[in-house]
Design a protein around this motif. Structure first.
Motif, short mmCIF file in Angstrom:
data_model
loop_
_atom_site.label_atom_id
_atom_site.label_comp_id
_atom_site.label_asym_id
_atom_site.label_seq_id
_atom_site.Cartn_x
_atom_site.Cartn_y
_atom_site.Cartn_z
N TRP A 51 -17.27 1.05 -2.75
CA TRP A 51 -18.71 0.65 -2.45
C TRP A 51 -18.90 -0.84 -3.32
CZ3 TRP A 51 -22.33 -0.24 0.48
CH2 TRP A 51 -23.56 -0.47 0.02
N GLN A 52 -18.33 -1.13 -4.36
CA GLN A 52 -18.67 -2.35 -5.18
C GLN A 52 -17.59 -3.48 -4.25
OE1 GLN A 52 -18.09 -2.39 -9.44
NE2 GLN A 52 -18.65 -0.34 -9.43
N ILE A 53 -16.76 -3.35 -3.83
CA ILE A 53 -15.89 -4.13 -3.08
C ILE A 53 -16.50 -4.53 -1.51
CG2 ILE A 53 -13.74 -4.46 -1.62
CD1 ILE A 53 -12.40 -2.80 -3.86
N LEU A 54 -17.13 -3.37 -1.12
CA LEU A 54 -17.91 -3.56 0.15
C LEU A 54 -19.14 -4.43 -0.08
CD1 LEU A 54 -18.27 -3.31 3.45
CD2 LEU A 54 -19.20 -0.84 2.84
N GLN A 55 -19.97 -4.05 -1.00
CA GLN A 55 -21.02 -4.63 -1.33
C GLN A 55 -20.65 -6.44 -1.51
OE1 GLN A 55 -22.76 -2.38 -4.66
NE2 GLN A 55 -24.57 -2.80 -3.77
N TYR A 56 -19.63 -6.39 -2.22
CA TYR A 56 -19.57 -7.87 -2.44
C TYR A 56 -19.23 -8.65 -1.18
CZ TYR A 56 -17.21 -12.21 -4.51
OH TYR A 56 -17.01 -13.37 -4.77
N LEU A 57 -18.25 -8.13 -0.48
CA LEU A 57 -17.94 -8.73 0.63
C LEU A 57 -19.07 -9.04 1.62
CD1 LEU A 57 -14.56 -6.65 1.70
CD2 LEU A 57 -14.93 -9.17 1.03
N ARG A 58 -19.81 -8.07 1.69
CA ARG A 58 -21.25 -8.28 2.37
C ARG A 58 -21.86 -9.39 2.19
NH1 ARG A 58 -22.94 -2.06 3.66
NH2 ARG A 58 -21.87 -1.90 5.59
N SER A 59 -22.03 -9.73 0.44
CA SER A 59 -22.68 -10.63 -0.06
C SER A 59 -22.14 -12.19 0.23
CB SER A 59 -22.92 -10.30 -1.41
OG SER A 59 -21.78 -10.71 -2.27
N GLN A 60 -21.23 -12.14 0.77
CA GLN A 60 -20.72 -13.56 0.95
C GLN A 60 -21.09 -14.10 2.44
OE1 GLN A 60 -18.71 -14.89 -1.76
NE2 GLN A 60 -19.96 -13.16 -2.44
N SER A 61 -20.99 -15.41 2.32
CA SER A 61 -21.58 -16.09 3.75
C SER A 61 -20.62 -16.00 5.01
CB SER A 61 -22.02 -17.41 3.41
OG SER A 61 -20.85 -18.33 3.02
N GLN A 62 -19.29 -15.64 4.81
CA GLN A 62 -18.33 -15.60 5.68
C GLN A 62 -18.09 -14.03 6.06
OE1 GLN A 62 -14.94 -17.99 3.91
NE2 GLN A 62 -15.02 -16.75 2.19
N PRO A 63 -17.58 -14.40 7.48
CA PRO A 63 -17.17 -12.87 7.99
C PRO A 63 -16.14 -12.22 7.10
CG PRO A 63 -17.17 -14.44 9.86
CD PRO A 63 -17.50 -15.12 8.37
N PHE A 64 -15.63 -11.00 7.02
CA PHE A 64 -14.75 -10.30 6.15
C PHE A 64 -13.95 -9.49 6.98
CE2 PHE A 64 -18.38 -7.83 5.30
CZ PHE A 64 -17.87 -6.59 5.56
N HIS A 65 -12.68 -9.06 6.47
CA HIS A 65 -11.66 -8.22 7.20
C HIS A 65 -11.36 -7.17 6.22
CE1 HIS A 65 -11.67 -11.27 10.22
NE2 HIS A 65 -11.37 -12.26 9.33
N LEU A 66 -11.83 -5.92 6.39
CA LEU A 66 -11.51 -4.83 5.54
C LEU A 66 -10.80 -3.74 6.29
CD1 LEU A 66 -11.31 -3.48 2.53
CD2 LEU A 66 -13.99 -2.91 3.22
N ILE A 67 -9.86 -3.28 6.00
CA ILE A 67 -9.26 -2.02 6.62
C ILE A 67 -9.15 -1.02 5.68
CG2 ILE A 67 -7.14 -1.00 7.83
CD1 ILE A 67 -6.43 -3.80 8.87
N VAL A 68 -9.71 0.39 5.86
CA VAL A 68 -9.64 1.43 4.98
C VAL A 68 -8.91 2.57 5.62
CG1 VAL A 68 -11.21 3.20 4.11
CG2 VAL A 68 -11.68 0.81 3.60
N ILE A 69 -8.21 3.26 4.87
CA ILE A 69 -7.23 4.23 5.20
C ILE A 69 -8.00 5.52 4.63
CG2 ILE A 69 -5.08 5.45 5.62
CD1 ILE A 69 -4.86 1.79 5.38
N GLY A 70 -8.62 6.50 5.18
CA GLY A 70 -9.05 7.59 4.30
C GLY A 70 -9.44 8.56 5.24
N GLU A 71 -10.14 9.75 4.64
CA GLU A 71 -10.73 10.91 5.20
C GLU A 71 -12.25 10.75 5.19
OE1 GLU A 71 -10.21 15.56 5.74
OE2 GLU A 71 -10.22 14.77 3.53
N LYS A 72 -12.98 10.32 6.21
CA LYS A 72 -14.38 10.20 6.21
C LYS A 72 -15.31 11.42 5.50
CE LYS A 72 -18.58 8.92 8.88
NZ LYS A 72 -19.04 8.54 10.24
N ASN A 73 -16.03 11.40 4.52
CA ASN A 73 -16.53 12.48 3.88
C ASN A 73 -15.89 13.61 3.37
OD1 ASN A 73 -19.13 10.88 4.37
ND2 ASN A 73 -19.16 11.65 6.30
#
Length: 242
Positions: free
Chosen positions: A182-204
């Motif tokens: 969540w900290q990583i996602l928050q940081y990426l969203r706080s930047q002015s440029q688009p980001f590319h994040l791929i997550v492999i996992g089981e939702k919830n």
């Protein structure tokens, strides 16, 4: 856990059941590849029978119980929490194109090693704090930078010359015991440029923090899932995160 001896014994017991034999052979081939730090060429099917199937074939219950041990075997013997395959790695490399890939929380970095074998530019980072827990010691398949994931994200973005050279971040099977994702996602969203994040996992489910799944804007990408499927009770998938 699954051993070669146990699997060969199962082959003898299910010699007259082609469907069961096929599953056993695929697992044997997968573990043989991992013994040489190679990924399986193709994805495994879901190895476990559903309740309806077991009611029709109760003789497969023994096999079902045995194959349910594959996940623990991967973790304890190989330091792998998820199981990529060569077909899927090719999909990921094509999706990334010329952009470098940073594998966050890389563990033994099997994915990074496979991407490097494809000629892709990749960096694997992990703080290695899982050593001595589920797996006795890390045995990386390639070089792993000992670094916290968020630190690696910040450093990689600083080094990117322009948005087109920004790396794709891949985070597979992040633990559900911290909110680092969540900290990583928050940081990426706080930047002015688009980001590319791929997550492999089981939702919830078995991976990632609850807050991450609650807050993440998820895209279940068809290209990145065509050669990736759950092989046991844990229904993990590949998500683009926005």
């Amino acid at each position: 856990m699954l051993s070669r001896e146990k699997l060969l014994n199962l082959k003898e017991q299910y010699m007259t059941d082609p469907q069961s034999l096929a599953k056993i052979d695929m697992v044997i081939q997968t573990l043989a590849a991992l013994d040489h730090q190679q990924l399986p060429l193709h994805r495994l099917p879901n190895l476990l029978e559903d309740v309806k199937s077991l009611s029709r074939h109760p003789e497969r219950l023994l096999l079902d119980d045995a194959l349910a041990e594959l996940r623990e075997t991967l973790i304890v013997n190989y330091g792998l929490w998820f199981l990529p395959n060569t077909d899927w790695v090719k999909d990921l490399a094509r999706f990334a194109g010329p952009r470098p890939i940073v594998e966050l929380m890389a563990g033994n970095a099997a994915l990074s090693a496979a991407l490097e074998a494809q000629g892709h530019v990749v960096k694997a980072v992990d703080n290695l704090d899982w050593s001595g827990q589920d797996n006795e010691r890390p045995v990386p398949w390639t070089t792993v930078s000992k670094q916290a994931a968020l630190t690696a994200v910040k450093e990689s973005l600083r080094k990117a010359d322009d948005p087109n050279s920004q790396p794709i971040f891949v985070m597979a099977w992040a633990p559900d015991t911290s909110d680092d994702d969540w900290q990583i996602l928050q940081y990426l969203r706080s930047q002015s440029q688009p980001f590319h994040l791929i997550v492999i996992g089981e939702k919830n489910g078995a991976t990632n923090s609850k807050q991450f799944w609650q807050e993440a804007d998820l895209e279940l990408n068809d290209v990145l899932n065509q050669h990736y499927r759950a092989f046991d009770m844990i229904q993990d998938a590949v998500y683009l995160v926005h």
